[in-house]
Design a protein around this motif. Structure first.
Motif, short mmCIF file in Angstrom:
data_model
loop_
_atom_site.label_atom_id
_atom_site.label_comp_id
_atom_site.label_asym_id
_atom_site.label_seq_id
_atom_site.Cartn_x
_atom_site.Cartn_y
_atom_site.Cartn_z
N PHE A 105 47.87 -9.81 18.01
CA PHE A 105 48.60 -10.33 19.17
C PHE A 105 50.11 -10.12 19.01
O PHE A 105 50.82 -10.08 20.01
CB PHE A 105 48.25 -11.80 19.40
N GLN A 167 49.86 -18.07 18.36
CA GLN A 167 49.74 -17.07 19.42
C GLN A 167 49.38 -17.71 20.74
O GLN A 167 48.84 -18.80 20.79
CB GLN A 167 48.68 -16.01 19.05
N ASP A 169 47.32 -16.32 23.99
CA ASP A 169 46.55 -15.16 24.42
C ASP A 169 46.41 -15.05 25.94
O ASP A 169 45.94 -14.03 26.43
CB ASP A 169 45.18 -15.13 23.76
N THR A 173 41.60 -11.07 25.49
CA THR A 173 41.14 -10.69 24.16
C THR A 173 41.94 -9.49 23.68
O THR A 173 42.58 -8.79 24.47
CB THR A 173 39.65 -10.31 24.18
N ILE A 174 41.86 -9.22 22.39
CA ILE A 174 42.51 -8.02 21.85
C ILE A 174 41.94 -6.78 22.53
O ILE A 174 42.69 -5.86 22.88
CB ILE A 174 42.33 -7.95 20.31
#
Length: 191
Positions: A105, A167, A169, A173-174
């Motif tokens: 992230f 983080q 987000d 998601t990644i």
């Protein structure tokens, strides 16, 4: 008769697949296709504006509780991420991350790392320290403040505990980030 029945079933199957691919597929919402279509979107080069805002608020709120913190890492380039990934693998040192470039992230400007700043200017990653003398770990007080702001704490990760890591987000998601999806600039992380 059985062969004819099987041929009819197979023909119906092929017809059904054709309808899906040529009629329904093009009409599907593009977000449905996200995992299958990688967009050529440039990588961020700075922290997301909301992460930057909350980072500054975290520093100020911690300071008001008598805890000085320093942000040791914010946005991180893919190249830097790969260098960190090499530590303890192909270069000397201990393993500090399990994320290669593009898998963190930090690479998308959505994460920061912090440490405690001592009176003499040194930095500490001591999770038991209680410099404001209130009977609580300064580290965990910062984590609580951060979580209240909407940060996810790396100490809660199940695989690799990353205690300095925070983080946001934004529900992504990644994998979604790798495929070009980005949070909107005015979007807030959920509190």
């Amino acid at each position: 008769m059985r062969i004819l029945s099987n041929m009819l079933t197979f023909s119906f199957f092929l017809l059904s697949i054709s309808v899906v691919f040529f009629v329904l597929w093009p009409k599907l919402d593009s977000s449905f296709m996200l995992p299958f279509q990688k967009k050529d979107v440039p990588m961020p080069t700075v922290l997301h504006p909301k992460v930057e805002e909350y980072k500054n608020e975290l520093i100020a709120t911690s300071k008001n509780k008598g805890i000085d913190i320093i942000i040791t890492e914010g946005h991180r380039s893919v190249e830097r991420q790969n260098k960190l990934y090499e530590r303890g693998r192909s270069t000397d040192g201990s393993i500090v991350t399990y994320a290669k470039g593009g898998e963190s992230f930090h690479n998308y400007g959505l994460a920061i790392d912090f440490a405690l700043k001592l009176d003499d200017g040194d930095v500490a990653w001591d999770m038991t320290r209680d410099d404001n003398k209130n009977g609580e770990s300064d580290w965990m007080e910062v984590v609580t403040i951060a979580k209240d702001m909407g940060f996810v704490w790396g100490g809660d990760f199940s695989n690799f505990k990353d205690y300095p890591h925070l983080q946001m987000d934004f529900g992504l998601t990644i994998r979604e980030l790798q495929y070009g999806k980005r949070p909107k600039v005015d979007q807030y992380a959920e509190k």
